[in-house]
Design a protein around this motif. Structure first.
Motif: not given
Lengths: 113, 112
Positions: A14-18, A61-62, A81-84, A99-113
């Motif tokens: 939720t927006e505003g929470l850590p 960026q915070g 967190v902010q909606l953006s 000279n190459k990176l090993t990436f994780g699979k990624g995490t989607v962050l969804l911030v709700s109002p």
């Protein structure tokens, strides 16, 4: 070989929470660089922050992250967190001399109002 | 700001056909990379290059070739496209130490 493990799937806050997005790693090398990349919807991934110093907090960026070699972690945190902030976040590592990176699979962050 | 341009942005191909994805960078970076992005797999490295004339295999090179004819251009070639190669492909460039990658906007490829 090297590996990066992230919080899987979707994290909803939720927006505003850590928030904390987990990133742990395995590597046989000690002098490794770590990165967080962020990808907004329909955009290219771009660098958010990086670190290679143990126990030093890095901020941008915070968001902030601290490399902890004792626990093999480089978690990404934000106090309010902010909606953006809704985006896909990737953790990555680069071993010394490579000279190459090993990436994780990624995490989607969804911030709700 | 570093500039990496990919073309085409969208592509529909037939199974067994040849597909070429192009990437151009104006950053004068030595290193260039091709990744594919799939849900559940994240970004996976296909091929990369340290400079004109060089190509190296990444983590998932099977079914792909790469070409680096100049400092600015790096192509990804699918000689015989398969439906499993349906994905979003990202090109990136980076400086020698590889600290920051600059990504293009991506190419969405569908193989039918």
């Amino acid at each position: 070989g090297d590996s990066v493990t992230q919080t899987e799937g979707l994290v909803t806050v939720t927006e505003g929470l850590p928030v904390m997005l987990n990133c742990t790693y395995q590597t046989a090398y000690s002098d490794v660089a770590f990165f967080w990349y962020v990808q907004y919807l329909n955009e290219a991934p771009k660098l958010l922050l990086r670190s290679s110093t143990d126990n030093k907090r890095t901020e941008h960026q915070g968001f902030h992250a601290t490399l902890h070699k004792s626990s093999s972690s480089f978690h990404l945190q934000k106090s309010s967190v902010q909606l953006s902030d809704s985006a896909l976040y990737y953790c990555a590592l680069r071993r010394p001399g490579y000279n190459k990176l090993t990436f994780g699979k990624g995490t989607v962050l969804l911030v709700s109002p | 700001e570093a500039a990496v341009t990919q073309s085409p942005r969208n592509k529909v191909a037939v199974t067994g056909g040849k597909v070429t994805l192009s990437c151009n960078q104006t950053n004068n970076h030595n290193n260039m990379y091709w990744y594919r992005q799939d849900t559940g797999h994240g970004l996976r490295l296909i091929h990369y290059s340290y400079g004109a004339g060089s190509t190296e295999k990444g983590d998932i090179p099977d079914g792909y070739k790469a070409s680096r004819p100049s400092q600015e251009n790096f192509s990804l070639i699918l000689e015989l496209a398969t439906p499993s190669q349906t994905s979003v492909y990202f090109c990136a460039s980076g400086e020698g130490k590889g600290d920051t990658l600059y990504f293009g906007a991506g190419t969405r490829l569908s193989v039918l």
